[in-house]
Write a protein that holds these residues in place. Structure first.
Motif, short mmCIF file in Angstrom:
data_model
loop_
_atom_site.label_atom_id
_atom_site.label_comp_id
_atom_site.label_asym_id
_atom_site.label_seq_id
_atom_site.Cartn_x
_atom_site.Cartn_y
_atom_site.Cartn_z
N HIS A 243 -7.29 12.49 -6.81
CA HIS A 243 -6.27 12.10 -5.83
C HIS A 243 -5.99 10.61 -5.76
CE1 HIS A 243 -9.86 10.92 -3.63
NE2 HIS A 243 -9.07 10.16 -2.91
N THR A 294 -13.53 15.47 2.06
CA THR A 294 -13.66 14.26 2.89
C THR A 294 -15.12 14.01 3.23
OG1 THR A 294 -13.48 15.40 5.01
CG2 THR A 294 -11.41 14.76 3.90
N ARG A 302 -9.40 17.07 1.39
CA ARG A 302 -8.53 15.90 1.57
C ARG A 302 -7.10 16.37 1.76
NH1 ARG A 302 -10.62 10.90 0.19
NH2 ARG A 302 -12.65 10.94 -0.89
N ASP A 305 -4.42 11.89 2.23
CA ASP A 305 -4.50 10.93 1.12
C ASP A 305 -4.50 11.61 -0.24
OD1 ASP A 305 -7.00 12.10 1.37
OD2 ASP A 305 -8.12 10.24 1.04
N SER A 306 -4.11 12.89 -0.29
CA SER A 306 -4.10 13.62 -1.56
C SER A 306 -2.70 14.13 -1.87
CB SER A 306 -5.08 14.79 -1.52
OG SER A 306 -4.94 15.60 -2.68
#
Length: 511
Positions: A243, A294, A302, A305-306
């Motif tokens: 990611h 996470t 996630r 932010d992914s």
């Protein structure tokens, strides 16, 4: 010093090794303990420092100790001029003794023979002598710049030859030109000597291989994989899905189509990449998905932010789709989920275990878990590491340590900066040696042979560790992580000996 000690002298009853050090029974003149330093090594003008502790019986006998060095082979030339008289020794108290190699005929300026160094009792001794620590400091040369001023030999001819599972290392290519495995002779020599598998630090990640949709660029990765094959090394593929913002191609981050079409694009990437490298024949395993969980409590997939989670319709379905695509393209490859901090055996490991249970129940083709193992000198404990690995073993899955390093300084554990280590001293090096040994031992003791995917360290030398860049601000531009098996000049560190000790079943000590 290595931990490959043995008894020396006629009538020697052997040595005992434990957390206190290496002990021998001083039953006669010339009885002692020695260890080897492998050639090539030039000991002329070197200084041997030892810390010893003698029993009350030894002190009362009035006898002395002698540090010595011998060339192994030929006429067994040696250094016999060093002496530590009984008056310098105090029963039950650690005492520093020293010896300088200063033979007039320069007999230790040699490259052809191994050397043994040690200490022996002189006179008519009784009692015991314990060697608590030892250090050999070679005469400084212009090319020697280690922080302790010493050049160390771990007495390890080849790390890979000591293991019955794969020993690997992460290397650089054109992503780090100074340390490029294809052009740096020192990198090549070290890697070819000690390792049998390589991982590319960056160049097999998504943005390097398909930066714009449909345009695949394999030249740099091909050169790396072909070099490995020419040296009879395998490659661990890293990583098909990750990611991290700088590693996700712009076309994926800006995806405006449907979630189903995004999944199709992801599957196309994985199929194309895996198919391409399958033809090489030496890609044996893949990190299929990297760091999808996470660090919170509870841990979750996630999301914010992914790109992969968001563009898949705010769903973690992309993980199983990635494994299914990888298996279809490489039926025989070992497929890993890879992550950091799972060795802490906390909430993240619990979430991972939940995912593994689900995948196995639904026949999602996952073969193992990669434990990155970017750990600190004191955290997490070896028992936590073993317990986390056991949870994977209990699922019948393989365990691979994929990115091992042991940071002396790390901003988020070991009470940094209050406990900041400013100088890489001998005692720090030996503590790191023990830590490496305990980690490898935990792996061997916990993971059955059939489930050992191998161990890879994340980098060759302290000069090229990723941690110095990652923590540049916290370290105020100092390079003080010192996490790897070799120093900045490609010299062995005691950590290498600790790794080897665990592979050979030798007790983990800070000697």
């Amino acid at each position: 010093m290595t931990s490959g000690w043995r008894g020396n002298g006629t009538g020697n009853s052997g040595i005992n090794m434990n957390s206190d050090g290496v002990s021998f029974t001083a039953s006669g003149d010339g009885i002692g303990a020695v260890t080897d330093l492998a050639k090539p090594i030039q000991l002329e003008d070197a200084i041997i420092d030892m810390v010893v502790n003698v029993s009350p019986e030894f002190k009362a006998s009035g006898t002395s100790l002698q540090i010595f060095a011998q060339i192994k082979g030929g006429d067994w030339a040696g250094e016999w001029n060093c002496w530590s008289g009984n008056e310098l020794l105090t029963a039950g108290t650690d005492t520093a003794i020293t010896c300088t190699i200063s033979e007039g005929d320069k007999k230790f300026n040699q490259l052809d023979s191994d050397v043994q160094i040690g200490v022996q009792a002189k006179g008519t001794p009784t009692g015991t002598v314990t060697i608590k620590s030892g250090k050999v400091t070679l005469k400084q040369t212009a090319s020697s710049s280690s922080s302790t001023g010493s050049v160390y030999s771990a007495n390890v001819n080849s790390l890979r030859e000591l293991a019955d599972f794969t020993i690997g290392v992460a290397v650089s290519n054109n992503d780090s030109p100074t340390y490029n495995i294809l052009t740096n002779a020192s990198e090549k020599a070290l890697v070819e000597k000690h390792f049998e598998q390589m991982t590319a630090g960056n160049i097999m990640k998504m943005s390097y291989l398909q930066n714009t949709q449909g345009n695949f660029t394999f030249a740099n990765a091909d050169a790396f994989v072909d070099y490995a094959k020419s040296k009879n090394m395998t490659v661990h593929g890293h990583a098909l899905v990750w990611h991290a913002e700088y590693q996700v191609p712009a076309f994926m981050k800006s995806w405006s189509g449907s979630a189903a079409d995004f999944i199709t694009a992801l599957e196309t990437h994985i199929t194309t990449v895996v198919d391409h490298f399958e033809a090489k024949g030496n890609l044996h395993s893949w990190d299929v998905v990297n760091e999808a969980l996470t660090d919170g409590n509870p841990s979750t997939f996630r999301a914010v932010d992914s790109t992969f989670y968001i563009k898949s319709g705010n769903s973690a379905i992309y993980i199983e789709k990635a494994f299914l695509a990888a298996r279809a393209a490489a039926p025989e490859a070992t497929l890993y989920y890879n992550d950091y901090n799972i060795e802490q055996n906390g909430a993240k490991m619990t979430k991972l275990e939940e995912m593994l249970t689900d995948f196995k129940a639904r026949n999602i083709p996952i073969d193992g878990v990669g434990f990155q193992m970017h750990v600190c000198q004191n955290y997490p404990s070896a028992s936590s590491i073993a317990a986390a690995m056991k949870r994977v073993v209990d699922k019948g899955l393989k365990v691979k340590i994929t990115e091992l390093d042991v940071a002396i300084n790390q901003p988020y554990c070991d009470s940094y900066p209050a406990n900041k280590v400013s100088t890489f001293t001998q005692s720090i090096a030996l503590a790191q040696k023990k830590r490496y040994c305990e980690i490898i031992k935990a792996y061997i003791d916990t993971v059955p042979a059939a489930l050992r995917g191998g161990i890879s360290v994340w980098g060759t030398t302290d000069a090229n560790t990723w941690l110095n860049d990652l923590y540049r601000t916290e370290f105020n531009n100092e390079k003080i992580s010192w996490p790897l098996l070799f120093d900045s000049n490609y010299n062995d560190k005691p950590a290498l000996r600790g790794f080897a000790d665990a592979l050979q079943g030798v007790a983990c000590t800070n000697l």
